[in-house]
Design a protein around this motif. Structure first.
Motif, PDB file in Angstrom:
ATOM      1  N   PHE A 341       0.779  -1.225   0.000  1.00  0.00           N
ATOM      2  CA  PHE A 341       0.000   0.000   0.000  1.00  0.00           C
ATOM      3  C   PHE A 341       0.820   1.290   0.000  1.00  0.00           C
ATOM      4  CE2 PHE A 341      -2.666  -3.260   1.992  1.00  0.00           C
ATOM      5  CZ  PHE A 341      -3.829  -3.165   1.243  1.00  0.00           C
ATOM      6  N   VAL A 342       1.875   1.343   0.805  1.00  0.00           N
ATOM      7  CA  VAL A 342       2.510   2.635   1.103  1.00  0.00           C
ATOM      8  C   VAL A 342       3.479   3.081   0.013  1.00  0.00           C
ATOM      9  CG1 VAL A 342       3.870   3.940   2.804  1.00  0.00           C
ATOM     10  CG2 VAL A 342       2.235   2.178   3.541  1.00  0.00           C
ATOM     11  N   ASN A 343       4.247   2.174  -0.527  1.00  0.00           N
ATOM     12  CA  ASN A 343       5.295   2.568  -1.476  1.00  0.00           C
ATOM     13  C   ASN A 343       4.713   3.206  -2.734  1.00  0.00           C
ATOM     14  OD1 ASN A 343       7.206   1.576   0.303  1.00  0.00           O
ATOM     15  ND2 ASN A 343       7.315  -0.459  -0.675  1.00  0.00           N
ATOM     16  N   LYS A 344       3.635   2.642  -3.232  1.00  0.00           N
ATOM     17  CA  LYS A 344       3.010   3.206  -4.436  1.00  0.00           C
ATOM     18  C   LYS A 344       1.513   3.376  -4.171  1.00  0.00           C
ATOM     19  CE  LYS A 344       6.244   1.227  -7.780  1.00  0.00           C
ATOM     20  NZ  LYS A 344       6.397   0.337  -8.966  1.00  0.00           N
ATOM     21  N   PRO A 345       1.129   4.506  -3.585  1.00  0.00           N
ATOM     22  CA  PRO A 345      -0.294   4.712  -3.266  1.00  0.00           C
ATOM     23  C   PRO A 345      -1.153   4.801  -4.532  1.00  0.00           C
ATOM     24  CG  PRO A 345       1.096   6.228  -2.045  1.00  0.00           C
ATOM     25  CD  PRO A 345       1.978   5.609  -3.083  1.00  0.00           C
ATOM     26  N   VAL A 346      -2.251   4.072  -4.533  1.00  0.00           N
ATOM     27  CA  VAL A 346      -3.241   4.112  -5.621  1.00  0.00           C
ATOM     28  C   VAL A 346      -4.629   4.208  -4.989  1.00  0.00           C
ATOM     29  CG1 VAL A 346      -1.816   2.889  -7.317  1.00  0.00           C
ATOM     30  CG2 VAL A 346      -3.259   1.575  -5.717  1.00  0.00           C
ATOM     31  N   SER A 347      -5.646   4.290  -5.838  1.00  0.00           N
ATOM     32  CA  SER A 347      -7.029   4.370  -5.318  1.00  0.00           C
ATOM     33  C   SER A 347      -7.429   3.048  -4.672  1.00  0.00           C
ATOM     34  CB  SER A 347      -7.985   4.712  -6.454  1.00  0.00           C
ATOM     35  OG  SER A 347      -8.026   3.667  -7.419  1.00  0.00           O
ATOM     36  N   LEU A 348      -8.475   3.134  -3.858  1.00  0.00           N
ATOM     37  CA  LEU A 348      -8.941   1.933  -3.147  1.00  0.00           C
ATOM     38  C   LEU A 348      -9.387   0.845  -4.111  1.00  0.00           C
ATOM     39  CD1 LEU A 348      -9.655   0.617  -0.420  1.00  0.00           C
ATOM     40  CD2 LEU A 348     -11.905   1.701  -0.586  1.00  0.00           C
ATOM     41  N   GLY A 349      -9.957   1.228  -5.232  1.00  0.00           N
ATOM     42  CA  GLY A 349     -10.369   0.219  -6.196  1.00  0.00           C
ATOM     43  C   GLY A 349      -9.207  -0.574  -6.739  1.00  0.00           C
ATOM     44  N   ASN A 350      -8.086   0.109  -7.040  1.00  0.00           N
ATOM     45  CA  ASN A 350      -6.901  -0.593  -7.522  1.00  0.00           C
ATOM     46  C   ASN A 350      -6.268  -1.425  -6.412  1.00  0.00           C
ATOM     47  OD1 ASN A 350      -7.161   0.505 -10.114  1.00  0.00           O
ATOM     48  ND2 ASN A 350      -6.047   2.370  -9.528  1.00  0.00           N
ATOM     49  N   GLU A 351      -6.316  -0.903  -5.195  1.00  0.00           N
ATOM     50  CA  GLU A 351      -5.744  -1.661  -4.074  1.00  0.00           C
ATOM     51  C   GLU A 351      -6.506  -2.959  -3.835  1.00  0.00           C
ATOM     52  OE1 GLU A 351      -4.047   2.157  -1.484  1.00  0.00           O
ATOM     53  OE2 GLU A 351      -6.023   1.294  -1.048  1.00  0.00           O
ATOM     54  N   MET A 352      -7.824  -2.905  -4.024  1.00  0.00           N
ATOM     55  CA  MET A 352      -8.617  -4.113  -3.842  1.00  0.00           C
ATOM     56  C   MET A 352      -8.365  -5.134  -4.941  1.00  0.00           C
ATOM     57  SD  MET A 352     -12.329  -2.853  -2.443  1.00  0.00           S
ATOM     58  CE  MET A 352     -12.523  -2.343  -0.730  1.00  0.00           C
ATOM     59  N   GLU A 353      -7.986  -4.658  -6.127  1.00  0.00           N
ATOM     60  CA  GLU A 353      -7.635  -5.595  -7.177  1.00  0.00           C
ATOM     61  C   GLU A 353      -6.283  -6.250  -6.904  1.00  0.00           C
ATOM     62  OE1 GLU A 353      -7.746  -3.462 -10.807  1.00  0.00           O
ATOM     63  OE2 GLU A 353      -9.931  -3.206 -10.831  1.00  0.00           O
ATOM     64  N   LYS A 354      -5.365  -5.515  -6.262  1.00  0.00           N
ATOM     65  CA  LYS A 354      -4.033  -6.041  -5.955  1.00  0.00           C
ATOM     66  C   LYS A 354      -4.061  -6.971  -4.749  1.00  0.00           C
ATOM     67  CE  LYS A 354       0.667  -4.491  -4.870  1.00  0.00           C
ATOM     68  NZ  LYS A 354       1.530  -3.309  -4.604  1.00  0.00           N
ATOM     69  N   VAL A 355      -4.761  -6.540  -3.700  1.00  0.00           N
ATOM     70  CA  VAL A 355      -4.870  -7.325  -2.470  1.00  0.00           C
ATOM     71  C   VAL A 355      -6.349  -7.693  -2.270  1.00  0.00           C
ATOM     72  CG1 VAL A 355      -4.497  -7.368   0.020  1.00  0.00           C
ATOM     73  CG2 VAL A 355      -2.920  -6.093  -1.465  1.00  0.00           C
ATOM     74  N   LYS A 356      -6.600  -8.961  -2.195  1.00  0.00           N
ATOM     75  CA  LYS A 356      -7.965  -9.420  -1.997  1.00  0.00           C
ATOM     76  C   LYS A 356      -8.340  -9.258  -0.522  1.00  0.00           C
ATOM     77  CE  LYS A 356      -8.354 -10.647  -6.281  1.00  0.00           C
ATOM     78  NZ  LYS A 356      -9.177  -9.858  -7.212  1.00  0.00           N
ATOM     79  N   PHE A 357      -9.214  -8.290  -0.241  1.00  0.00           N
ATOM     80  CA  PHE A 357      -9.612  -8.002   1.133  1.00  0.00           C
ATOM     81  C   PHE A 357     -10.444  -9.162   1.685  1.00  0.00           C
ATOM     82  CE2 PHE A 357      -9.337  -3.076   1.155  1.00  0.00           C
ATOM     83  CZ  PHE A 357      -8.046  -3.159   0.655  1.00  0.00           C
TER      84      PHE A 357
END
Length: 485
Positions: A341-357
């Motif tokens: 999350f921290v090194n390359k901040p993106v929107s929550l939608g992209n974060e959810m695609e990268k990491v499955k909550f």
């Protein structure tokens, strides 16, 4: 003199038969007037006995041939019976025997015709009688016919004065044997086919009985069905349709607002958060505040602004300590979390695609709080670490900033919550509709059943009028009206 005596005897015998003939009941339906028939028969019998006694007097007073002459005439009649008889050679005794046989034959023929007429009349009459009355009348007629035929057979004269008379009576007996007796005849033979009229019951006149318990149970399951089952009036049917329409409307409203609209609103605020929020941006801003001054007041900073940190990490990974997200030493050994999350901040939608909550709904709920305001893309009135008043542990929590996007996000979530809360009203209305419809159906069925046994009365039938005159202490008139239930 002999001819006059014989004529007198013939007249007496004919009178006996006439009297006995009139003594028979002429109406085969006399079971409805049994007492009157009994009295009339007794009267006729007394008259018959009087006639017989008078005839006996005639016999005694007339000059009757002597026994020798009678024996001679009998022998001559016996000898002449074998030869063909001519009308001119008949003796008075033979004429008497022939007249007697003819009277008996006519009497039997009258009985047969009366029986046939009774059968036809009973068939016509039975078409107008109910089933039970017809059966009773039929049994009574059978009894009367049996009595008539039995009495007539018993009263048949059996005395034979000559061979010619015996032959005449034998011929009449053979003729009467062709008429069946009541003991050998069935009810259909005597009365013919019976047309039974239809008896209309109460179910066909007013309606069938309706079970109040069944009506209650039906409306308890499906409101309005008990009223439709009861029927009886348009008002009851309309009430049943209203209850059924309310049930359909409540279920339709629940689905539309608490399912359809709520689902659309949830999707709306989730899409809004995916576009305008970033966990990476939030983590960077919080680390900057902690490194600036929070590190000196680690416990105070943690309790005020990171109180839900463990739940936040658990909602993302399912385990709060996974990837170093949560630890006793704040922001240490979290290289994996930093890389996600921290090194390359993106929107929550992209974060959810990268990491499955693991529990995304919990994340959506937490980011609406004041402690997570720094993750929104537009934040105003941000505070520095020195402005947080971390020196005083008892100081109130200072807002880290404000964001109109967070306010909009909260409004969207509140609307979705309102839609979800509406289902309580719908379910309450459904329960109330079921209970009211069930009670109303039971009362309607009970009221309907009462109408089956009561005559309908108009409003003026309930009005009772009473009045009177008073003649004492002056003339007075009293009129009173009352309403009865």
């Amino acid at each position: 003199m002999r001819k006059i005596a014989l004529y007198s005897i013939v007249a007496c015998v004919a009178g006996v038969f006439v009297t006995q003939g009139f003594a028979q009941p002429r109406d085969l339906f006399a079971e409805f007037e049994a007492e009157a028939a009994a009295e009339s028969s007794s009267t006729v019998e007394s008259s018959s006995s009087a006639t017989v006694s008078s005839c006996s007097a005639v016999f005694s007073s007339s000059s009757v041939p002597s026994s020798s002459s009678v024996a001679a005439s009998s022998s001559s009649m016996a000898s002449s019976s074998s030869a063909p008889e001519s009308s001119s050679s008949l003796t008075p005794e033979e004429e008497y025997a022939r007249a007697m046989a003819k009277a008996n034959a006519e009497r039997l023929e009258a009985i047969r015709q009366a029986t046939e007429q009774a059968r036809i009349a009973d068939s016509i009459r039975r078409a107008e009688l109910p089933t039970d009355s017809a059966m009773l009348a039929q049994d009574s007629i059978m009894d009367v016919q049996d009595q008539l035929l039995s009495s007539q057979e018993a009263e048949m004269p059996v005395t034979v004065s000559s061979s010619s008379e015996a032959a005449a009576i034998q011929s009449s007996s053979s003729e009467s044997s062709q008429v069946p007796s009541s003991s050998s005849m069935s009810r259909r033979d005597l009365l013919g086919p019976v047309k039974v009229s239809k008896v209309h019951g109460m179910d066909e006149i007013k309606g069938k009985y309706k079970d109040p318990r069944k009506a209650l149970f039906m409306s308890l399951v499906i409101p309005g069905s008990g009223q439709l089952y009861t029927g009886g009036s348009k008002f009851t049917t309309i009430r049943g349709a209203v209850y059924l329409a309310l049930e359909a409307g409540l279920w339709g409203g629940w689905y539309y607002y608490s399912v359809h609209k709520y689902g659309k609103q949830v999707k709306k605020y989730k899409d809004y958060a995916k576009e305008h929020y970033s966990i990476g941006k939030y983590e960077r801003a919080m680390r900057d505040l902690y490194d600036a001054d929070g590190v000196n007041y680690s416990e105070v900073f943690r309790s005020r602004y990171l109180g839900s940190r463990e739940s936040f990490c658990e909602a993302i990974y399912g385990d709060s300590k996974a990837r170093g997200c949560y630890s006793a030493n704040l922001y240490t050994n979290d290289a994996g979390f930093m890389n996600d999350f921290v090194n390359k901040p993106v929107s929550l939608g992209n974060e959810m695609e990268k990491v499955k909550f693991d529990h995304s709904d919990e994340v959506y709920s937490l980011i609406a709080g004041e402690a997570y305001v720094l993750g929104w893309d537009v934040v105003t009135d941000t505070k520095k670490a020195s402005e947080l008043d971390l020196v005083d542990p008892n100081a109130s929590t200072v807002s880290l900033g404000s964001s109109k996007h967070q306010d909009e996000y909260r409004a969207l979530r509140k609307k979705a919550t309102d839609y979800a809360d509406m289902q309580a009203w719908f379910f309450g209305g459904l329960i109330l509709n079921h209970v009211l419809s069930a009670v109303d159906a039971a009362l309607s069925a009970n009221a309907y059943n009462k109408t089956l046994y009561q005559e309908e009365m108009s409003w003026y039938d309930h009005i009772h009028l009473d009045g009177g005159f008073s003649w004492f202490d002056g003339f007075g008139v009293n009129v009173q009206a009352s309403w009865g239930f």
